[in-house]
Design a protein around this motif. Sequence first.
Motif, PDB file in Angstrom:
ATOM      1  N   CYS A  70      42.083  45.372  33.880  1.00  0.00           N
ATOM      2  CA  CYS A  70      40.528  45.430  34.402  1.00  0.00           C
ATOM      3  C   CYS A  70      40.081  44.155  33.198  1.00  0.00           C
ATOM      4  O   CYS A  70      40.424  44.138  32.038  1.00  0.00           O
ATOM      5  N   TYR A  75      41.157  53.360  37.484  1.00  0.00           N
ATOM      6  CA  TYR A  75      41.071  51.941  36.683  1.00  0.00           C
ATOM      7  C   TYR A  75      39.876  50.748  37.333  1.00  0.00           C
ATOM      8  O   TYR A  75      39.385  50.079  36.655  1.00  0.00           O
ATOM      9  N   LYS A  76      40.079  51.026  38.716  1.00  0.00           N
ATOM     10  CA  LYS A  76      39.445  49.890  39.411  1.00  0.00           C
ATOM     11  C   LYS A  76      37.785  49.634  39.115  1.00  0.00           C
ATOM     12  O   LYS A  76      37.425  48.712  39.106  1.00  0.00           O
ATOM     13  N   PHE A 114      39.620  43.543  38.840  1.00  0.00           N
ATOM     14  CA  PHE A 114      40.837  44.444  38.945  1.00  0.00           C
ATOM     15  C   PHE A 114      41.945  43.898  39.644  1.00  0.00           C
ATOM     16  O   PHE A 114      41.965  43.392  40.623  1.00  0.00           O
TER      17      PHE A 114
END
Length: 263
Positions: free
Chosen positions: A49, A141-142, A148
Amino acid sequence: GFCYIVYLILEFCSPTSRYLCNKATSQEIYKQMRIYFKTPPIISWNCECYHYETHHYTTTNDKGEIEHHTTTEKVVTYTGSSTMTYYSSRDISGPFLLNCDERTVNQKYYIKLELNEEINFADSFTASDYLIQKNSFISDYKDRDTYFDFSESRHIPGLDEYNLVTIGNKEAGCLNSYVFFIFTILSFAELYKFYFNSKCIHQKFTIKKIISTRYNLNEPEYGIRYQKSIPSIDLINKQYYFKPSEYTSLNRSYKIDLPSKEE
């Protein structure tokens, strides 16, 4: 000079260099294949990220004039990695035989054995569980930053793709990494590779694995289903078949959540 450096990097990272650095006898390869057949595969995920930051600054040139500059740099804020969890795996590579018949041995010194890997799902439930685990990892996480990046790899730990196998009782003294190094430094790498290839046979073999998140692939029913795909080593006069414990693996700590009748 720049072109020469690029040339050196390409040659020292080439398959020829990797073959010469990974020499083995036929017996050593058979032992290594046994390890590959038994090793459970890994499906891994990695992500990054990040965002970009723009910076402005000024400098003064030789004439005393002020110059304005702008730079943009990538700033990584989070990285993550994970592996797919599954219940069992099974090797379905089938028979492995080195191409070393009598006529070939009399003409060649080595076999350039190229090993590939193929990892698939044993059933539709596993394919569904794979997507659930993968999407769960991505969703964690995105949204943590502006950008990303995601990547996935499927591999068998310890697998060497390029293997140089000695056949017969003779060896060519000049076919080694040291001579290749000298020829490469002198810019004659392509000439050396031509000679090297003339003394070798090229052979490919794919190590195939299947995985399941719900079922034990070591059960008798799967033995019957994959009877023709049981890994074995053909020693010309005798064929060695591996026992199930030598090509299957079971994750006993994995909690099996079998579907209901409605599902």
